[in-house]
Design a protein around this motif. Structure first.
Motif, PDB file in Angstrom:
ATOM      1  N   GLN A  27      17.312  90.196   6.124  1.00  0.00           N
ATOM      2  CA  GLN A  27      15.642  90.087   5.713  1.00  0.00           C
ATOM      3  C   GLN A  27      15.209  88.210   6.745  1.00  0.00           C
ATOM      4  O   GLN A  27      13.909  88.255   6.409  1.00  0.00           O
ATOM      5  N   TRP A  28      16.502  87.396   6.676  1.00  0.00           N
ATOM      6  CA  TRP A  28      15.965  86.136   5.945  1.00  0.00           C
ATOM      7  C   TRP A  28      15.195  85.809   7.153  1.00  0.00           C
ATOM      8  O   TRP A  28      14.872  84.402   7.349  1.00  0.00           O
ATOM      9  N   TRP A  48      13.191  87.403   8.761  1.00  0.00           N
ATOM     10  CA  TRP A  48      11.201  88.516   9.037  1.00  0.00           C
ATOM     11  C   TRP A  48      11.227  86.996  10.092  1.00  0.00           C
ATOM     12  O   TRP A  48      10.253  86.273   8.426  1.00  0.00           O
ATOM     13  N   GLU A  49       9.786  87.740  10.212  1.00  0.00           N
ATOM     14  CA  GLU A  49       8.433  86.648   9.934  1.00  0.00           C
ATOM     15  C   GLU A  49       7.238  87.147   8.654  1.00  0.00           C
ATOM     16  O   GLU A  49       7.486  88.139   7.564  1.00  0.00           O
ATOM     17  N   GLY A  50       6.965  85.891   7.915  1.00  0.00           N
ATOM     18  CA  GLY A  50       6.413  86.005   6.771  1.00  0.00           C
ATOM     19  C   GLY A  50       7.648  85.944   5.119  1.00  0.00           C
ATOM     20  O   GLY A  50       6.923  85.938   4.619  1.00  0.00           O
ATOM     21  N   ILE A  51       8.920  85.600   6.308  1.00  0.00           N
ATOM     22  CA  ILE A  51      10.145  85.863   4.717  1.00  0.00           C
ATOM     23  C   ILE A  51      10.309  84.928   3.876  1.00  0.00           C
ATOM     24  O   ILE A  51      11.313  84.142   2.480  1.00  0.00           O
ATOM     25  N   SER A  55       9.676  83.956  -0.060  1.00  0.00           N
ATOM     26  CA  SER A  55      10.280  84.859  -0.602  1.00  0.00           C
ATOM     27  C   SER A  55      12.021  84.184  -0.661  1.00  0.00           C
ATOM     28  O   SER A  55      12.849  84.293  -2.165  1.00  0.00           O
ATOM     29  N   THR A  70       9.730  94.696   1.859  1.00  0.00           N
ATOM     30  CA  THR A  70       9.002  94.127   2.827  1.00  0.00           C
ATOM     31  C   THR A  70       9.124  92.582   2.655  1.00  0.00           C
ATOM     32  O   THR A  70      10.360  91.721   2.055  1.00  0.00           O
ATOM     33  N   ALA A  71       8.811  91.658   2.898  1.00  0.00           N
ATOM     34  CA  ALA A  71       9.028  90.358   2.746  1.00  0.00           C
ATOM     35  C   ALA A  71       8.762  89.628   2.117  1.00  0.00           C
ATOM     36  O   ALA A  71       9.124  88.426   1.642  1.00  0.00           O
ATOM     37  N   GLU A  72       7.699  89.816   0.973  1.00  0.00           N
ATOM     38  CA  GLU A  72       7.402  89.507  -0.026  1.00  0.00           C
ATOM     39  C   GLU A  72       8.535  90.400  -1.479  1.00  0.00           C
ATOM     40  O   GLU A  72       8.681  91.802  -1.934  1.00  0.00           O
TER      41      GLU A  72
END
Length: 317
Positions: free
Chosen positions: A133-134, A136-139, A142, A280-282
């Motif tokens: 996930q690293w 991902w957009e908006g990550i 997190s 999710t990104a969050e």
């Protein structure tokens, strides 16, 4: 027992005990850990040896994870992604050296199996985003959260807090307990196995992906029938994404489903919604098998970890 938090130049492992992962995501993680987090990452030999849907054969994935568990110098194990595969190798893993020299195990989703096993050793682990996930957009938030937690750069000394959101269907209250949880389907699959958790008095946190509403309801029916909901001290609900069944199809949304199953406990046990946990990104870091305070009130929900004087203890309460 809480493993030692990370410091620059610590040795860490990147392993793929479940599904396969793209090479560019592995390289991104290696670069970030080495050049921005200033750690010394070691890549499992089986990573990239794809075997159908898996990161490698069962034997290669087992060997990589066993090497990481046994390494006395390593301070953390980053699981590259979830998917499916841990349950195929977990019975053959030997945790003897790990139990004597614990290190952080980081991941979520299918990695919940490992969190549950490690909890039987009374050792904390970290439910958090993985290198898959690293990018991902908006990550970014997190990812920064994970770094700050692993290096123990909390905002308030020894306390770390994860915030949920207010819901009119929440159940107010305040309770202390050890955290337990992760992926709902994996928790269901653990029942009747050697790593089935002890739910008594725990703060249970849950998330999932790709499960239709009726299947989530069915799993909660099993939890209630098995006495699990009556045993836990409180319930934290994260994100449930990827369902192809709508509220119009089933008659309830996720919040309503949990509320219905929790109604009989609502007078004396807190239920909190909207926590940034899941696919999710969050997706903020949650300590697994660690002492926490869950508070649900008119301002929303909060899960606070008080880790002062807990490091290297074998029990918390």
């Amino acid at each position: 027992m809480i493993p030692a938090f990370l410091k620059p130049n610590d040795k860490v492992y990147l392993v793929a005990p479940s599904g396969k992962i793209e090479s560019e995501k592995v390289q991104f993680a290696l670069h970030l850990l080495q050049n921005e987090w200033h750690l010394k990452p070691i890549l499992g030999a089986g990573v990239g040896k794809n075997h159908f849907r898996f990161a490698a054969t069962d034997s290669l994935r087992l060997a990589d994870l066993q090497m990481a568990l046994n390494d006395l110098e390593a301070k953390a194990i980053f699981c590259l992604r979830g998917g499916y595969g841990v349950s195929r190798i977990i019975e053959d893993l030997d945790f003897t050296l790990f139990a004597k020299n614990p290190k952080w195990l980081i991941g979520f989703s299918d990695i919940t199996f490992l969190h549950l096993k490690i909890a039987t050793l009374k050792i904390s682990s970290l439910h958090a985003i993985m290198p898959s996930q690293w990018q991902w957009e908006g990550i970014e938030n997190s990812l920064e959260n994970l770094k700050q937690v692993l290096f123990k750069n909390f905002n308030f000394a020894q306390k770390y807090e994860v915030l949920g959101q207010y819901s009119p269907l929440q159940s107010e209250g305040k309770v202390q307990g050890l955290t337990l949880g992760g992926n709902l389907a994996v928790l269901q699959h653990s029942l009747g196995t050697g790593y089935e958790p002890d739910f008594e008095g725990k703060i249970l946190f849950l998330e999932d992906i790709g499960e239709n509403l009726y299947r989530i309801d069915r799993m909660l029916v099993q939890f209630e029938s098995a006495g699990i909901l009556s045993k836990i001290a409180g319930l934290v609900v994260g994100n449930f994404t990827g369902s192809t069944e709508t509220e119009e199809d089933f008659g309830e949304n996720i919040t309503q489903i949990f509320h219905r199953h929790w109604k009989k406990y609502a007078a004396h046990k807190p239920l909190g919604f909207g926590f940034p946990i899941g696919h999710t990104a969050e997706n903020y870091a949650i300590f697994h098998h660690a002492p926490a305070l869950l508070t649900v009130d008119k301002e929303g929900a909060r899960l606070c970890f008080e880790l002062e004087n807990q490091q290297n203890k074998s029990s918390f309460f």
